[in-house]
Design a protein around this motif. Structure first.
Motif, PDB file in Angstrom:
ATOM      1  N   ALA A   1      49.812  37.943  31.526  1.00  0.00           N
ATOM      2  CA  ALA A   1      48.871  38.159  30.416  1.00  0.00           C
ATOM      3  C   ALA A   1      47.500  37.714  30.899  1.00  0.00           C
ATOM      4  O   ALA A   1      47.392  36.935  31.843  1.00  0.00           O
ATOM      5  CB  ALA A   1      49.280  37.331  29.209  1.00  0.00           C
ATOM      6  N   MET A   2      46.460  38.248  30.298  1.00  0.00           N
ATOM      7  CA  MET A   2      45.117  37.766  30.671  1.00  0.00           C
ATOM      8  C   MET A   2      44.125  38.086  29.563  1.00  0.00           C
ATOM      9  O   MET A   2      44.410  38.906  28.679  1.00  0.00           O
ATOM     10  CB  MET A   2      44.643  38.429  31.972  1.00  0.00           C
ATOM     11  N   ASP A   3      42.988  37.420  29.643  1.00  0.00           N
ATOM     12  CA  ASP A   3      41.855  37.876  28.849  1.00  0.00           C
ATOM     13  C   ASP A   3      41.142  38.877  29.758  1.00  0.00           C
ATOM     14  O   ASP A   3      40.547  38.482  30.764  1.00  0.00           O
ATOM     15  CB  ASP A   3      40.942  36.704  28.487  1.00  0.00           C
ATOM     16  N   LEU A   4      41.226  40.134  29.400  1.00  0.00           N
ATOM     17  CA  LEU A   4      40.694  41.181  30.271  1.00  0.00           C
ATOM     18  C   LEU A   4      39.209  40.996  30.552  1.00  0.00           C
ATOM     19  O   LEU A   4      38.713  41.375  31.609  1.00  0.00           O
ATOM     20  CB  LEU A   4      40.937  42.556  29.642  1.00  0.00           C
ATOM     21  N   ILE A   5      38.501  40.352  29.630  1.00  0.00           N
ATOM     22  CA  ILE A   5      37.062  40.139  29.857  1.00  0.00           C
ATOM     23  C   ILE A   5      36.842  39.005  30.856  1.00  0.00           C
ATOM     24  O   ILE A   5      36.207  39.198  31.887  1.00  0.00           O
ATOM     25  CB  ILE A   5      36.342  39.884  28.519  1.00  0.00           C
ATOM     26  N   ARG A   6      37.413  37.851  30.575  1.00  0.00           N
ATOM     27  CA  ARG A   6      37.185  36.684  31.442  1.00  0.00           C
ATOM     28  C   ARG A   6      37.707  36.925  32.858  1.00  0.00           C
ATOM     29  O   ARG A   6      37.082  36.527  33.839  1.00  0.00           O
ATOM     30  CB  ARG A   6      37.877  35.464  30.809  1.00  0.00           C
ATOM     31  N   ASP A   7      38.870  37.586  32.949  1.00  0.00           N
ATOM     32  CA  ASP A   7      39.539  37.678  34.252  1.00  0.00           C
ATOM     33  C   ASP A   7      39.203  38.949  35.034  1.00  0.00           C
ATOM     34  O   ASP A   7      39.573  39.052  36.196  1.00  0.00           O
ATOM     35  CB  ASP A   7      41.067  37.604  34.051  1.00  0.00           C
ATOM     36  N   TYR A   8      38.562  39.933  34.385  1.00  0.00           N
ATOM     37  CA  TYR A   8      38.400  41.214  35.091  1.00  0.00           C
ATOM     38  C   TYR A   8      37.060  41.907  34.783  1.00  0.00           C
ATOM     39  O   TYR A   8      36.224  42.084  35.668  1.00  0.00           O
ATOM     40  CB  TYR A   8      39.574  42.127  34.685  1.00  0.00           C
ATOM     41  N   ALA A   9      36.852  42.243  33.505  1.00  0.00           N
ATOM     42  CA  ALA A   9      35.685  43.076  33.154  1.00  0.00           C
ATOM     43  C   ALA A   9      34.363  42.351  33.395  1.00  0.00           C
ATOM     44  O   ALA A   9      33.344  42.988  33.675  1.00  0.00           O
ATOM     45  CB  ALA A   9      35.780  43.517  31.694  1.00  0.00           C
ATOM     46  N   LEU A  10      34.371  41.023  33.275  1.00  0.00           N
ATOM     47  CA  LEU A  10      33.136  40.260  33.485  1.00  0.00           C
ATOM     48  C   LEU A  10      32.900  39.904  34.957  1.00  0.00           C
ATOM     49  O   LEU A  10      31.818  40.188  35.493  1.00  0.00           O
ATOM     50  CB  LEU A  10      33.148  39.000  32.599  1.00  0.00           C
ATOM     51  N   PRO A  11      33.897  39.292  35.648  1.00  0.00           N
ATOM     52  CA  PRO A  11      33.608  38.906  37.043  1.00  0.00           C
ATOM     53  C   PRO A  11      33.294  40.084  37.947  1.00  0.00           C
ATOM     54  O   PRO A  11      32.571  39.929  38.932  1.00  0.00           O
ATOM     55  CB  PRO A  11      34.888  38.184  37.498  1.00  0.00           C
ATOM     56  N   LEU A  12      33.782  41.275  37.613  1.00  0.00           N
ATOM     57  CA  LEU A  12      33.539  42.404  38.521  1.00  0.00           C
ATOM     58  C   LEU A  12      32.044  42.767  38.592  1.00  0.00           C
ATOM     59  O   LEU A  12      31.425  42.621  39.652  1.00  0.00           O
ATOM     60  CB  LEU A  12      34.435  43.590  38.107  1.00  0.00           C
ATOM     61  N   PRO A  13      31.400  43.159  37.479  1.00  0.00           N
ATOM     62  CA  PRO A  13      29.968  43.484  37.597  1.00  0.00           C
ATOM     63  C   PRO A  13      29.093  42.284  37.934  1.00  0.00           C
ATOM     64  O   PRO A  13      28.086  42.400  38.620  1.00  0.00           O
ATOM     65  CB  PRO A  13      29.604  44.045  36.218  1.00  0.00           C
ATOM     66  N   MET A  14      29.527  41.103  37.470  1.00  0.00           N
ATOM     67  CA  MET A  14      28.750  39.891  37.731  1.00  0.00           C
ATOM     68  C   MET A  14      28.713  39.599  39.232  1.00  0.00           C
ATOM     69  O   MET A  14      27.657  39.274  39.788  1.00  0.00           O
ATOM     70  CB  MET A  14      29.459  38.745  36.979  1.00  0.00           C
TER      71      MET A  14
ATOM     72  N   THR B   1      26.095  44.550  30.209  1.00  0.00           N
ATOM     73  CA  THR B   1      26.330  45.900  29.695  1.00  0.00           C
ATOM     74  C   THR B   1      27.665  46.456  30.198  1.00  0.00           C
ATOM     75  O   THR B   1      28.502  46.888  29.413  1.00  0.00           O
ATOM     76  CB  THR B   1      25.207  46.793  30.211  1.00  0.00           C
ATOM     77  N   THR B   2      27.857  46.396  31.518  1.00  0.00           N
ATOM     78  CA  THR B   2      29.051  47.001  32.107  1.00  0.00           C
ATOM     79  C   THR B   2      30.319  46.290  31.641  1.00  0.00           C
ATOM     80  O   THR B   2      31.353  46.932  31.457  1.00  0.00           O
ATOM     81  CB  THR B   2      28.938  46.979  33.650  1.00  0.00           C
ATOM     82  N   VAL B   3      30.229  44.979  31.428  1.00  0.00           N
ATOM     83  CA  VAL B   3      31.399  44.253  30.914  1.00  0.00           C
ATOM     84  C   VAL B   3      31.856  44.898  29.598  1.00  0.00           C
ATOM     85  O   VAL B   3      33.054  45.077  29.355  1.00  0.00           O
ATOM     86  CB  VAL B   3      31.112  42.739  30.743  1.00  0.00           C
ATOM     87  N   ASN B   4      30.911  45.284  28.765  1.00  0.00           N
ATOM     88  CA  ASN B   4      31.274  45.904  27.476  1.00  0.00           C
ATOM     89  C   ASN B   4      31.920  47.266  27.676  1.00  0.00           C
ATOM     90  O   ASN B   4      32.853  47.627  26.959  1.00  0.00           O
ATOM     91  CB  ASN B   4      30.035  46.087  26.591  1.00  0.00           C
ATOM     92  N   LEU B   5      31.401  48.028  28.632  1.00  0.00           N
ATOM     93  CA  LEU B   5      31.975  49.363  28.844  1.00  0.00           C
ATOM     94  C   LEU B   5      33.410  49.246  29.374  1.00  0.00           C
ATOM     95  O   LEU B   5      34.309  49.958  28.908  1.00  0.00           O
ATOM     96  CB  LEU B   5      31.100  50.160  29.821  1.00  0.00           C
ATOM     97  N   ILE B   6      33.638  48.363  30.319  1.00  0.00           N
ATOM     98  CA  ILE B   6      34.998  48.233  30.877  1.00  0.00           C
ATOM     99  C   ILE B   6      35.961  47.744  29.776  1.00  0.00           C
ATOM    100  O   ILE B   6      37.046  48.280  29.599  1.00  0.00           O
ATOM    101  CB  ILE B   6      35.017  47.273  32.092  1.00  0.00           C
TER     102      ILE B   6
END
Ligand code: HEM
Length: 403
Positions: free
Chosen positions: A137-150, A245-250
């Motif tokens: 399980a994960m928080d898709l934002i904390r673990d994936y959608a945010l660190p990627l564009p950041m 921005t990109t975190v929101n799109l993912i």
């Protein structure tokens, strides 16, 4: 139903489902004046063609100094002195300043250069999912959608990756601001961000590298150089716009696919559809939900309504993207939609500088996620999801998923 003047467009209720109200606005009050909770009056423009006009018509300025009368300027809310340098960012300026600043940086974001980052983005997506997949399980934002564009934007700029979390804490406060008057949390975040960046520029000046900050320090375009304040404003804008921005799109894109299993299955069966799928997710979720502010340089009449000189006006991109006169069945998610001339990246001279990067990151993020996690599902009910309080952006706070 409430009249629009009573609806708080900053409320989490509106964020969760703004579309019925926006459809009413397009039909009944396509140019409408509302008051934000801090009493700032704002005009909202909601129809597709009118949003395009707002973003291209020279009767609207980006910089209030080019539009407001001296008397109006005197009544503007107090802005701390240390914010002033940040006003020198290209998104807040008009030509010729805007043209000059954009020219100095646009070469770093051309589609050809961005395409060369494909392998790096793919590796990062795999690494993040490797780490998450152990947990079930994960928080898709904390673990994936945010660190990627950041991670990618910090690598492009050359700022130390170890400081990534700090940037996000500061920028989160800054973009969460839901009023135009400065508040203390925002002032502190901006002060820390400024101090950090100025210190970093000092280090880079003595030790230039192959990164964008070094290139900007050295930038010479027809004898032109960035002043220290312009450098600060540029890097600040790129860091914030490059990930908030990109975190929101993912994340919102993944949520919509989970809620439209037929579309998700179609994409899993035919991964080549990812290009048109990302365009449709841009249209449907509109991660930058409102354009940034424009100011009328003179009285401007749109749809028979006159916006007086100096008043702040926002184009509601999330509404333009659902305009029934432009898109067939606008409330249907169709990953094969064609044509799809959404306004998610804006329009005109301020069209998103990072569009190619955002597209590349989101295509890779979503297709890799679906490919690797065949039983991805939402953890908890959609109603329990919380939306971030931001005037311009629309995105989730967290997105718990299981697999
Ligand atoms: C899904 C992701 C993104 C969306 C939806 C988005 C959306 C937008 C929109 C709507 C504008 C125009 C705003 C206006 O006219 O008021 C804009 C401008 C801009 N964006 Fe993006 N953006 C995204 C990602 C990025 C990334 C990754 C970068 C990093 C380089 C970036 C950098 C910028 C810059 C620098 C501007 C100002 C351009 C100018 O003033 O000429 N954006 N973006």
């Amino acid at each position: 139903m409430n009249t629009v003047q009573q609806v708080n467009i900053l409320s989490l209720e509106f964020k969760a489902n703004p579309f019925p109200l926006l459809a009413r606005l397009r039909a009944e009050q396509p140019v409408c004046r509302i008051t934000l909770p801090d009493k700032t009056p704002v005009w909202l423009v909601t129809r597709y063609e009118d949003v395009k006009t707002l973003l291209t018509d020279e009767r609207f300025a980006k910089s209030r100094y080019n539009a407001l009368t001296p008397a109006q300027l005197r009544k503007q809310p107090w802005v701390p002195q240390m914010f002033r340098p940040l006003e020198r960012n290209m998104l807040d300026l008009d030509p010729p300043d805007h043209t000059r600043l954009r020219k100095l940086v646009h070469k770093a974001f051309t589609p050809r250069l961005i395409e060369q980052m494909r392998e790096r983005v793919q590796k990062l997506a795999n690494d993040l999912l490797d780490a998450a997949s152990q947990k079930g399980a994960m928080d898709l934002i904390r673990d994936y959608a945010l660190p990627l564009p950041m991670t990618i934007i910090t690598e492009i700029l050359g700022v130390p990756i170890k400081d990534r979390d700090k940037f996000h804490i500061w920028s989160k406060v800054i973009v969460s601001v839901n009023q135009f008057n400065a508040n203390w949390r925002m002032i502190i975040a901006i002060w820390k961000f400024n101090r950090y960046l100025r210190g970093f520029f000092k280090v880079r000046r003595d030790d230039l590298q192959e990164d964008l900050v070094s290139a900007l320090i050295q930038a010479e375009d027809a004898g032109d150089r960035l002043s220290e304040d312009e450098l600060l404003a540029m890097v600040f804008l790129l860091l914030v716009a490059g990930h908030e921005t990109t975190v929101n799109l993912i994340a919102s894109g993944t949520l919509e696919l989970l809620q439209h299993p037929d579309q998700m299955e179609k994409l899993r069966r035919k991964p080549l559809l990812i290009r048109s799928a990302v365009e449709e997710l841009l249209r449907y979720t509109a991660p930058v939900f409102m354009s940034t502010e424009r100011y009328a340089r003179e009285d401007v009449t749109i749809q028979g309504v006159t916006i007086p000189r100096g008043e702040m006006t926002l184009g509601v991109i999330g509404s333009a993207n659902r305009d029934e006169t432009v898109f067939d069945n606008p409330d249907t998610l169709d990953i094969e939609r064609e044509p799809n001339k959404h306004l998610a990246f804006g329009y005109g001279i301020h069209y998103c500088l990072g569009a190619s990067l955002a597209r590349l990151e989101t295509e890779i993020a979503i297709i890799t996620l679906l490919g690797r996690m065949s039983d991805l599902r939402l953890k908890g009910s959609p109603e329990s999801l919380r939306w971030r309080p931001s005037l311009f952006l629309r995105g989730l706070d967290t997105l718990p998923v299981e697999f």
